[in-house]
Structures are given as C-alpha cells and as structure tokens.
Scaffold this motif. Structure first.
Motif, PDB file in Angstrom:
ATOM      1  N   TRP A  21      -6.428  -0.650  16.648  1.00 38.34           N
ATOM      2  CA  TRP A  21      -5.842  -1.996  16.683  1.00 38.34           C
ATOM      3  C   TRP A  21      -5.018  -2.236  15.429  1.00 38.34           C
ATOM      4  O   TRP A  21      -3.919  -2.797  15.490  1.00 38.34           O
ATOM      5  N   ALA A  22      -5.545  -1.817  14.279  1.00 31.62           N
ATOM      6  CA  ALA A  22      -4.824  -1.998  13.014  1.00 31.62           C
ATOM      7  C   ALA A  22      -3.490  -1.253  13.030  1.00 31.62           C
ATOM      8  O   ALA A  22      -2.486  -1.741  12.489  1.00 31.62           O
ATOM      9  N   ALA A  23      -3.471  -0.067  13.640  1.00 34.67           N
ATOM     10  CA  ALA A  23      -2.230   0.700  13.741  1.00 34.67           C
ATOM     11  C   ALA A  23      -1.200  -0.054  14.574  1.00 34.67           C
ATOM     12  O   ALA A  23      -0.015  -0.124  14.210  1.00 34.67           O
ATOM     13  N   ARG A  24      -1.636  -0.640  15.668  1.00 36.44           N
ATOM     14  CA  ARG A  24      -0.707  -1.414  16.506  1.00 36.44           C
ATOM     15  C   ARG A  24      -0.208  -2.643  15.757  1.00 36.44           C
ATOM     16  O   ARG A  24       0.975  -3.012  15.860  1.00 36.44           O
ATOM     17  N   GLU A  25      -1.088  -3.276  14.983  1.00 33.81           N
ATOM     18  CA  GLU A  25      -0.691  -4.455  14.211  1.00 33.81           C
ATOM     19  C   GLU A  25       0.304  -4.062  13.119  1.00 33.81           C
ATOM     20  O   GLU A  25       1.268  -4.797  12.845  1.00 33.81           O
ATOM     21  N   ALA A  26       0.089  -2.920  12.490  1.00 32.18           N
ATOM     22  CA  ALA A  26       1.019  -2.452  11.462  1.00 32.18           C
ATOM     23  C   ALA A  26       2.405  -2.203  12.065  1.00 32.18           C
ATOM     24  O   ALA A  26       3.427  -2.549  11.452  1.00 32.18           O
ATOM     25  N   LEU A  27       2.452  -1.628  13.240  1.00 33.52           N
ATOM     26  CA  LEU A  27       3.740  -1.399  13.901  1.00 33.52           C
ATOM     27  C   LEU A  27       4.396  -2.723  14.266  1.00 33.52           C
ATOM     28  O   LEU A  27       5.619  -2.880  14.097  1.00 33.52           O
ATOM     29  N   ARG A  28       3.611  -3.682  14.754  1.00 33.22           N
ATOM     30  CA  ARG A  28       4.176  -4.994  15.098  1.00 33.22           C
ATOM     31  C   ARG A  28       4.775  -5.657  13.873  1.00 33.22           C
ATOM     32  O   ARG A  28       5.821  -6.311  13.949  1.00 33.22           O
ATOM     33  N   ARG A  29       4.132  -5.504  12.735  1.00 34.49           N
ATOM     34  CA  ARG A  29       4.569  -6.172  11.507  1.00 34.49           C
ATOM     35  C   ARG A  29       5.473  -5.296  10.637  1.00 34.49           C
ATOM     36  O   ARG A  29       5.896  -5.715   9.560  1.00 34.49           O
ATOM     37  N   LEU A  66      -5.382  11.700  10.829  1.00 42.66           N
ATOM     38  CA  LEU A  66      -4.633  12.650  11.644  1.00 42.66           C
ATOM     39  C   LEU A  66      -4.550  12.181  13.092  1.00 42.66           C
ATOM     40  O   LEU A  66      -3.483  12.233  13.718  1.00 42.66           O
ATOM     41  N   GLY A  67      -5.672  11.699  13.620  1.00 46.68           N
ATOM     42  CA  GLY A  67      -5.661  11.212  15.000  1.00 46.68           C
ATOM     43  C   GLY A  67      -4.727  10.036  15.194  1.00 46.68           C
ATOM     44  O   GLY A  67      -3.994   9.958  16.186  1.00 46.68           O
ATOM     45  N   LEU A  68      -4.715   9.120  14.232  1.00 45.98           N
ATOM     46  CA  LEU A  68      -3.828   7.961  14.332  1.00 45.98           C
ATOM     47  C   LEU A  68      -2.369   8.372  14.203  1.00 45.98           C
ATOM     48  O   LEU A  68      -1.488   7.785  14.849  1.00 45.98           O
ATOM     49  N   GLY A  71      -1.258   9.521  17.547  1.00 48.90           N
ATOM     50  CA  GLY A  71      -1.120   8.415  18.488  1.00 48.90           C
ATOM     51  C   GLY A  71       0.012   7.466  18.155  1.00 48.90           C
ATOM     52  O   GLY A  71       0.550   6.801  19.037  1.00 48.90           O
ATOM     53  N   HIS A  72       0.365   7.391  16.865  1.00 51.91           N
ATOM     54  CA  HIS A  72       1.409   6.461  16.414  1.00 51.91           C
ATOM     55  C   HIS A  72       2.349   7.201  15.453  1.00 51.91           C
ATOM     56  O   HIS A  72       2.314   6.978  14.236  1.00 51.91           O
ATOM     57  N   PRO A  73       3.179   8.093  15.977  1.00 52.13           N
ATOM     58  CA  PRO A  73       3.993   8.963  15.107  1.00 52.13           C
ATOM     59  C   PRO A  73       4.983   8.231  14.220  1.00 52.13           C
ATOM     60  O   PRO A  73       5.402   8.770  13.198  1.00 52.13           O
ATOM     61  N   ALA A  74       5.368   7.006  14.582  1.00 47.37           N
ATOM     62  CA  ALA A  74       6.350   6.270  13.781  1.00 47.37           C
ATOM     63  C   ALA A  74       5.710   5.514  12.624  1.00 47.37           C
ATOM     64  O   ALA A  74       6.415   4.916  11.808  1.00 47.37           O
TER      65      ALA A  74
END
Length: 281
Positions: A21-29, A66-68, A71-74
C-alpha cells in the motif's frame, strides 16, 4: 531534502501488505519509498553473521525491497535496518516522512483488524500522518467496480470544535491525488434542552461545516465533496462509511499522551479500509 513515504517492515505478511500500500501511495504522490526495520540490538553470539538475528532481519528487509522493486519498477526504494526499539525508530523515521505506514497484526474478520502495541504507540505520538493498513489489503480494494473502476471515496471525520488545517489539507489532498470524492462526516450528540430545538442545532452545524469547507473547496475545485451532518456516535458513523471508502481520515490532538482518543482508537481497530491518523494542534 525530498520527503518520502516510510513503512515499517518486520517480515510478517501483514507488514508486506502495508509496504505494498505504501508503494502505491508513494507512486500517487510521486515520492520515494523508504523501508525501515527496527529491533533491539541483538546480544553477542557465537553464530556466524548470516545466522544472527540482525543478519536475518537485514535479509528480510532486502527481500522486501527487492519484491517491491519488481512490483513497482518506476518507484525509487531505499531501506534501512535500525538497531533500536521499534517505537523510537519509527517515531524518528516519521520526522522526515510525508506519511508513515504501519501494518496490522492480522485478520479479525468483519469486526476489523488487530493493531499491535507498536502501531498504536506510534500512531498516538507521531508528529506526522500515520496510516494503518488492514492485513490482506489489496490494490483492487481501493477501487469501485470489482477493483477496475475509479477510486472509492476518501472519508473525513471532522470535529467542528477543532476544524484544523492539517487534517483538512491531508484529506482534500488524498482525495485529489486519487481523483476521488471526499465524503466529510460530522456527528453531534443531543444538546442540552436550553440550547434549542434539535432541527436548529443540525442546521447550525451544517452551516458551520459549509463555512469551514468553503476555502478548501475553492483550493481543490476539481474535487467533488459530499457532506453529512448526523446525530450519533462518531465512531459508529465513520465505521459505516469505511465500508465503501478507499481511505478513512481522522484527527489526533497535539500534544497528546501515549494513547489515542476514543474515536481514533475505535476506527483503527474496526475500520474496513486503511485509516490515516493526522496530528493537529
């Protein structure tokens, strides 16, 4: 220094759900993601370094990063192992973070989720927003239409006696970056008889809420806002709203003691969506 989204990692499945969830939030922001694993310093041991607790924990942290990254290469991801008590380490990490993200301890079914002592202590004392994530939270849970549509609404619980800018800004910004509707909920109890008819109290509260929201509606003109002024217990109505929300936002007064208030305590234990606890003066 550019701030980050920080998440506490302990190797559990629940903390990995929080990290996603934190990874998705970081991408959103458009912010980097920082992973922090903290534990007490291990005692001296005869075991080889890879087998001592600190070595295992570092490998756990590296595997999570590594897993994140797959899943979130950008996403730019950093990580750090801290040899100190978790509460102190996470509170320190929150100082330089846009948001601190913490996981639950596991499922408790439809009653909500368990929140451990570390997460509770950090959420009660962090100087910035702390978001608590329910175990098993998935990306599709944030969205409508079987997880393929737009984001579900962001819900804000507001106390009109303390309508602070920090809380309002966080909620409006969270809705804006998701392009989601913001649902603002204010609850009130039965006033003393001399105060006036119940209908008058409800109208007065609705007018006060409209005045509080007016400058924020102007600042976030593209964000749809829906308001609800309702009689009853705040915790109950916010938990009902959380069943259809992508994020529930509540406030916490500062300075505060070691424990959350009744409303925040209730929602972090029983909400069916992530809960952001935002400190304010």
């Amino acid at each position: 220094m550019k701030r980050s989204i920080t998440v506490g990692i302990d190797g559990s499945v629940e903390s990995l759900d929080a990290a996603d969830w934190a990874a998705r939030e970081a991408l959103r922001r458009e912010l980097p993601l920082h992973l922090t694993h903290a534990s007490e310093s291990p005692s001296r041991t005869h075991l080889a370094e890879p087998d001592v607790p600190a070595g295992r924990e570092r490998r756990t942290l590296e595997r999570a990063a590594l897993g994140l990254s797959f899943g979130h290469p950008a996403l730019r991801i950093t990580h750090r192992y801290v040899s100190e008590p978790p509460v102190a380490a996470l509170l320190a990490a929150a100082e330089s973070s846009e948001t601190l993200v913490l996981g639950s301890c596991g499922f408790t079914g439809f009653a909500g989720f368990l929140v451990g002592s570390v997460a509770q202590a950090v959420a009660a004392r962090a100087t910035g927003p702390a978001v608590l994530i329910r175990a098993g939270e998935r990306a599709e849970d944030e969205r409508q239409g079987e997880g393929t549509g737009p984001y579900r609404p962001v819900v804000l619980g507001i106390d009109l006696d303390h309508p602070c800018d920090e809380l309002l800004e966080y909620a409006f910004d969270a809705a804006a970056i998701r392009r989601a509707r913001l649902d603002v909920v204010h609850t009130w109890g039965m006033p003393p008889a001399p105060y006036g008819p119940v209908a008058d109290v409800e109208v007065e509260n609705a007018n006060t809420l409209a005045a509080v929201l007016a400058p924020w509606r102007s600042k976030f003109a593209d964000t749809e806002v829906r308001t609800e002024v309702v009689h009853g217990r705040a915790g109950h109505h916010l938990l009902m709203a959380s069943t259809k929300a992508s994020l529930l936002v509540v406030g916490r007064r500062m300075p505060s003691g070691p424990h959350l208030g009744l409303v925040a305590h209730s929602v972090i234990h029983h909400s069916l969506c992530p809960v952001a606890v935002v400190p304010h003066a």
